[in-house]
Design an enzyme around this catalytic site. Sequence first.
Site, PDB file in Angstrom:
ATOM      1  N   CYS A 167      13.094  -4.294 -28.804  1.00 53.45           N
ATOM      2  CA  CYS A 167      12.485  -5.407 -29.657  1.00 53.45           C
ATOM      3  C   CYS A 167      12.178  -4.943 -31.000  1.00 53.45           C
ATOM      4  O   CYS A 167      11.375  -5.395 -31.677  1.00 53.45           O
ATOM      5  CB  CYS A 167      10.934  -5.119 -28.620  1.00 53.45           C
TER       6      CYS A 167
ATOM      7  N   HIS B  78       8.036 -13.922 -27.249  1.00 54.63           N
ATOM      8  CA  HIS B  78       8.431 -12.779 -27.830  1.00 54.63           C
ATOM      9  C   HIS B  78       9.948 -12.871 -27.837  1.00 54.63           C
ATOM     10  O   HIS B  78      10.717 -12.663 -26.932  1.00 54.63           O
ATOM     11  CB  HIS B  78       8.075 -11.401 -26.886  1.00 54.63           C
TER      12      HIS B  78
ATOM     13  N   HIS C 118       2.597  -7.098 -34.176  1.00 55.79           N
ATOM     14  CA  HIS C 118       3.868  -7.018 -32.846  1.00 55.79           C
ATOM     15  C   HIS C 118       2.966  -8.044 -31.968  1.00 55.79           C
ATOM     16  O   HIS C 118       3.630  -8.959 -31.422  1.00 55.79           O
ATOM     17  CB  HIS C 118       4.000  -5.546 -32.533  1.00 55.79           C
TER      18      HIS C 118
ATOM     19  N   PHE D  50      10.918  -0.539 -26.522  1.00 58.05           N
ATOM     20  CA  PHE D  50      11.285   0.369 -25.355  1.00 58.05           C
ATOM     21  C   PHE D  50      11.947   1.531 -26.211  1.00 58.05           C
ATOM     22  O   PHE D  50      12.641   1.459 -27.306  1.00 58.05           O
ATOM     23  CB  PHE D  50      12.495  -0.216 -24.547  1.00 58.05           C
TER      24      PHE D  50
ATOM     25  N   GLU E 268      -1.834  -1.071 -30.871  1.00 58.03           N
ATOM     26  CA  GLU E 268      -1.319  -1.683 -32.043  1.00 58.03           C
ATOM     27  C   GLU E 268      -2.830  -1.873 -33.019  1.00 58.03           C
ATOM     28  O   GLU E 268      -2.923  -1.492 -34.080  1.00 58.03           O
ATOM     29  CB  GLU E 268      -0.831  -2.756 -32.120  1.00 58.03           C
TER      30      GLU E 268
ATOM     31  N   LYS F 121       3.217 -14.665 -31.684  1.00 61.82           N
ATOM     32  CA  LYS F 121       3.961 -14.607 -30.183  1.00 61.82           C
ATOM     33  C   LYS F 121       3.361 -15.866 -29.483  1.00 61.82           C
ATOM     34  O   LYS F 121       4.266 -16.569 -28.432  1.00 61.82           O
ATOM     35  CB  LYS F 121       3.717 -13.532 -29.373  1.00 61.82           C
TER      36      LYS F 121
END
Lengths: 238, 389
Positions: B158, B318, B284, B376, B295, B313
């Site tokens: 991502c 996403h 994010h 990830f 975050e 988002k």
Amino acid sequence: MRSTIFVRGAAAFRGDAKGLRPAILPPMLRRRTSPLTRAVAQVVGEIGERFGADLAHVPVVHGSEHGEIAVTVDLLHAALSPDGEVSPTRFHNSVHNTPIGYVSIACGNRAGHTTVAAGADTCAMAFLEAAARLSAGRGEVLVVVADEPVPPPLPRRGPAEVTAAAFLLAAAPAGESSRLEIVEGPAEGALPECAATAAYDLAGAARRAAPAACPLSARDPFAVDARDTTYFARLIFD
Amino acid sequence: MGFLPVAARSAVSALGATQAAMHAALFEGKRHLSPPPFDVPERTVCGVVSGDVLAPLRGALAAFDCRQARLAVAAAESLQTAVRAAIRRHGADRVALVVGSSTGGVRATERALGEAGPDGPLPPWFDYDRMHAMGATVEVLRRLLGVRGPAMVVSTACSSSGKALATAKRLVDAGLADAAVAGGVDSLCVLTVRGFSALGVLDEAPCRPFAADRGGINLGEAAAFLVLDPKADAPWALLGCGESSDAHHMSAPDPEGHGAAAAMRAALEDAGLGPEAVGHVNAHGTATIQNDAAESAAICEVLGPDVPVLSTKGWTGHTLGAAGALEAVIALCCLDAGRVPASLGADPLDPSIPCAVTRGETVLERPVAISNSFAFGGSNVSVILGRVP
């Protein structure tokens, strides 16, 4: 295009990686990893052990044409079957940066890692990304290029066996380091079957400490359009 | 290091295919999420790109035709004038191409495996090299745009296309290229919908970043690109990029947000800016419990509690490997407008979130945006966009 960096050490692995027990991977982590990830951890660990690389801090550039393709194909079969179970561990293990993600966790390395893919030029682009990171003239970068055979029913691609090669690169010469020029030029001679093989052969040349010109580009999967230029590496031992 | 003017930008997402559509959708605050465009057992909504902008590829690109390539081409086509100008100035072999992607063309492989059944041969239309492989995404864009410099996919899940912007800037800073086309593309696929569901972080309902009752992510698809050309006369620039790793867990963020904070600090350092220069954050902001908590703590630590924070988002889902580039384009859209919208779905805000998530339209006091992407493997990136110095 021409770029010069220095090779302080190289390590390579080719073969059955299932049984590998890389020293840097604690058993808890290792149990969750694929053969491809183990091969990457093996060669990265060797660079740390034999050449004193600071594996907790060195930025890592990982190159892979096909990524965790065996995990991905398994997962696709599960995801596409109506009663298939999708394993969350296998899902997060299917991303392209899986091997280097595990290595960063194993080594406590918080420097940014990256994973690049560029078909036949995957190895060359990993080296260019490293050269860009070294252009400020300081520090070291670890490059690791690795792939595994692409499994059926997909077409045969990648190396015949799991293949990984790692290089400790630096902006300036030190000790036994060799000079490495990355050059883009007219295509010439036979190219290796895939990016990982190109990296494996280059690691062998670096280990033998013999001047060499090694192709960094592999045979083009888009062979219908013959390439006019490829990337290659000149190893020079001053 | 140096800043890179944004000569042109483009994005296709659930917000539409033009900058005007993006602006309208953002400031109208309307949801654009819809059911997945394929059969999956999971109930969820996704940010789907409308089929009428995804024309089949023709001519020299026909062999690459799949959803991933159509998305990439739909976004990149409108950049051809700016790319031609960069090629005229610098030469085709001095223009780099860096594309972030996590899925590649895996949706094509899903369709092929579905048609083949458990043991059958793959259908003749399927071409692994030109559809599934990461290299295909680079090749189709090289052919469309005619650029011949260093060309690669960055694939770090991502954070892929945020890191693609960082790599493009690094190549130009290092003199390995004179200009770059950089961005990202990811298409919706069964694998990611089912995978995130297996991880227990997929919301059935429209996602609610930073909300008290947030229930996880929605997925989306997008393609977005910037033409970065030091010689272009442009109002906005890529000012800095910063990268870090969590070294914590493959799929869960460091709860303390150390990696996220390190990426933002590195981006500020690369841009030569202090935290007080930042006018808004494109977070994010995935709407998972863990991401939004970690975050927001990191944003607060690096930039303070008052800087406006937006998650987009809720509009787009996403978009995974495309998110960094898409949200860079959205941040530029906000900079153009001089304001940011209310963060869609954030009401009622989680009281434990320490930063200033936008609750209404907010006028920007400083023309600098920072945009975060985390992935990830603990792979983090922050990019800073703002007025050309």
